[in-house]
Write a protein that holds these residues in place. Structure first.
Motif, PDB file in Angstrom:
ATOM      1  N   ARG A 110      -0.378  -0.753   9.541  1.00  0.00           N
ATOM      2  CA  ARG A 110       0.665  -0.216   8.670  1.00  0.00           C
ATOM      3  C   ARG A 110       0.704  -1.045   7.394  1.00  0.00           C
ATOM      4  O   ARG A 110       0.362  -2.223   7.400  1.00  0.00           O
ATOM      5  CB  ARG A 110       2.023  -0.254   9.369  1.00  0.00           C
ATOM      6  N   LYS A 111       1.124  -0.405   6.303  1.00  0.00           N
ATOM      7  CA  LYS A 111       1.281  -1.110   5.031  1.00  0.00           C
ATOM      8  C   LYS A 111       2.596  -1.862   5.018  1.00  0.00           C
ATOM      9  O   LYS A 111       3.556  -1.477   5.672  1.00  0.00           O
ATOM     10  CB  LYS A 111       1.280  -0.126   3.863  1.00  0.00           C
ATOM     11  N   SER A 112       2.637  -2.864   4.224  1.00  0.00           N
ATOM     12  CA  SER A 112       3.868  -3.618   4.031  1.00  0.00           C
ATOM     13  C   SER A 112       4.952  -2.720   3.467  1.00  0.00           C
ATOM     14  O   SER A 112       4.685  -1.822   2.666  1.00  0.00           O
ATOM     15  CB  SER A 112       3.615  -4.772   3.045  1.00  0.00           C
ATOM     16  N   SER A 113       6.191  -2.975   3.854  1.00  0.00           N
ATOM     17  CA  SER A 113       7.313  -2.203   3.308  1.00  0.00           C
ATOM     18  C   SER A 113       7.519  -2.496   1.831  1.00  0.00           C
ATOM     19  O   SER A 113       8.196  -1.753   1.129  1.00  0.00           O
ATOM     20  CB  SER A 113       8.590  -2.502   4.088  1.00  0.00           C
ATOM     21  N   PHE A 114       6.919  -3.569   1.319  1.00  0.00           N
ATOM     22  CA  PHE A 114       7.022  -3.911  -0.100  1.00  0.00           C
ATOM     23  C   PHE A 114       5.959  -3.204  -0.936  1.00  0.00           C
ATOM     24  O   PHE A 114       5.994  -3.255  -2.146  1.00  0.00           O
ATOM     25  CB  PHE A 114       6.898  -5.419  -0.305  1.00  0.00           C
ATOM     26  N   SER A 115       4.981  -2.543  -0.299  1.00  0.00           N
ATOM     27  CA  SER A 115       3.925  -1.843  -1.027  1.00  0.00           C
ATOM     28  C   SER A 115       4.442  -0.537  -1.594  1.00  0.00           C
ATOM     29  O   SER A 115       5.230   0.150  -0.962  1.00  0.00           O
ATOM     30  CB  SER A 115       2.756  -1.537  -0.091  1.00  0.00           C
ATOM     31  N   GLN A 116       3.945  -0.199  -2.766  1.00  0.00           N
ATOM     32  CA  GLN A 116       4.297   1.087  -3.356  1.00  0.00           C
ATOM     33  C   GLN A 116       3.435   2.161  -2.714  1.00  0.00           C
ATOM     34  O   GLN A 116       2.273   1.927  -2.388  1.00  0.00           O
ATOM     35  CB  GLN A 116       4.067   1.055  -4.860  1.00  0.00           C
ATOM     36  N   ALA A 117       3.992   3.322  -2.532  1.00  0.00           N
ATOM     37  CA  ALA A 117       3.301   4.409  -1.826  1.00  0.00           C
ATOM     38  C   ALA A 117       1.949   4.755  -2.447  1.00  0.00           C
ATOM     39  O   ALA A 117       0.984   4.992  -1.740  1.00  0.00           O
ATOM     40  CB  ALA A 117       4.198   5.643  -1.782  1.00  0.00           C
ATOM     41  N   GLU A 118       1.859   4.779  -3.763  1.00  0.00           N
ATOM     42  CA  GLU A 118       0.618   5.183  -4.414  1.00  0.00           C
ATOM     43  C   GLU A 118      -0.352   4.025  -4.630  1.00  0.00           C
ATOM     44  O   GLU A 118      -1.484   4.217  -5.003  1.00  0.00           O
ATOM     45  CB  GLU A 118       0.917   5.870  -5.752  1.00  0.00           C
ATOM     46  N   SER A 119       0.068   2.808  -4.384  1.00  0.00           N
ATOM     47  CA  SER A 119      -0.772   1.635  -4.614  1.00  0.00           C
ATOM     48  C   SER A 119      -1.783   1.448  -3.496  1.00  0.00           C
ATOM     49  O   SER A 119      -1.484   1.606  -2.326  1.00  0.00           O
ATOM     50  CB  SER A 119       0.106   0.388  -4.728  1.00  0.00           C
ATOM     51  N   GLN A 120      -2.990   1.088  -3.865  1.00  0.00           N
ATOM     52  CA  GLN A 120      -4.021   0.724  -2.895  1.00  0.00           C
ATOM     53  C   GLN A 120      -4.232  -0.790  -2.864  1.00  0.00           C
ATOM     54  O   GLN A 120      -5.088  -1.285  -2.158  1.00  0.00           O
ATOM     55  CB  GLN A 120      -5.329   1.431  -3.231  1.00  0.00           C
ATOM     56  N   ASP A 121      -3.467  -1.538  -3.667  1.00  0.00           N
ATOM     57  CA  ASP A 121      -3.601  -2.983  -3.745  1.00  0.00           C
ATOM     58  C   ASP A 121      -2.619  -3.649  -2.796  1.00  0.00           C
ATOM     59  O   ASP A 121      -1.577  -4.163  -3.195  1.00  0.00           O
ATOM     60  CB  ASP A 121      -3.342  -3.471  -5.176  1.00  0.00           C
ATOM     61  N   CYS A 122      -2.948  -3.632  -1.524  1.00  0.00           N
ATOM     62  CA  CYS A 122      -2.047  -4.230  -0.547  1.00  0.00           C
ATOM     63  C   CYS A 122      -2.825  -4.594   0.701  1.00  0.00           C
ATOM     64  O   CYS A 122      -4.022  -4.362   0.804  1.00  0.00           O
ATOM     65  CB  CYS A 122      -0.903  -3.296  -0.213  1.00  0.00           C
ATOM     66  N   VAL A 123      -2.133  -5.166   1.633  1.00  0.00           N
ATOM     67  CA  VAL A 123      -2.716  -5.468   2.930  1.00  0.00           C
ATOM     68  C   VAL A 123      -2.029  -4.626   3.980  1.00  0.00           C
ATOM     69  O   VAL A 123      -0.943  -4.101   3.763  1.00  0.00           O
ATOM     70  CB  VAL A 123      -2.591  -6.971   3.287  1.00  0.00           C
ATOM     71  N   GLU A 124      -2.683  -4.495   5.109  1.00  0.00           N
ATOM     72  CA  GLU A 124      -2.129  -3.771   6.241  1.00  0.00           C
ATOM     73  C   GLU A 124      -2.065  -4.729   7.430  1.00  0.00           C
ATOM     74  O   GLU A 124      -2.896  -5.626   7.547  1.00  0.00           O
ATOM     75  CB  GLU A 124      -3.009  -2.578   6.602  1.00  0.00           C
ATOM     76  N   VAL A 125      -1.080  -4.518   8.273  1.00  0.00           N
ATOM     77  CA  VAL A 125      -0.867  -5.378   9.432  1.00  0.00           C
ATOM     78  C   VAL A 125      -0.802  -4.523  10.685  1.00  0.00           C
ATOM     79  O   VAL A 125      -0.269  -3.408  10.662  1.00  0.00           O
ATOM     80  CB  VAL A 125       0.456  -6.172   9.288  1.00  0.00           C
ATOM     81  N   ALA A 126      -1.346  -5.049  11.775  1.00  0.00           N
ATOM     82  CA  ALA A 126      -1.237  -4.406  13.088  1.00  0.00           C
ATOM     83  C   ALA A 126      -0.811  -5.463  14.096  1.00  0.00           C
ATOM     84  O   ALA A 126      -1.272  -6.604  14.045  1.00  0.00           O
ATOM     85  CB  ALA A 126      -2.567  -3.796  13.495  1.00  0.00           C
TER      86      ALA A 126
END
Length: 60
Positions: A6-22
């Motif tokens: 899942r993406k961080s809750s701080f990530s913007q919906a349209e942004s691909q510049d983020c990390v995902e956590v499981a």
């Protein structure tokens, strides 16, 4: 083991510049959204909890 990232809750919906956590029993995995094919880094529960707690303190 299948992980549900899942993406961080701080990530913007349209942004691909983020990390995902499981989360899995006793371990958490982190991966780069733009380079999923490179795999993930795995952290034990105590290390991950320490990181999350420190990140929350630094965010405010």
């Amino acid at each position: 083991m299948e992980l549900n990232f899942r993406k961080s809750s701080f990530s913007q919906a349209e942004s691909q510049d983020c990390v995902e956590v499981a989360d899995a029993p006793r371990v958490s995995a982190v991966r780069d959204t733009k380079h999923r094919e490179l795999g993930a880094l795995f952290f034990g529960s105590p290390e991950w909890r320490a990181f999350v707690d420190a990140a929350k303190e630094d965010a405010f």
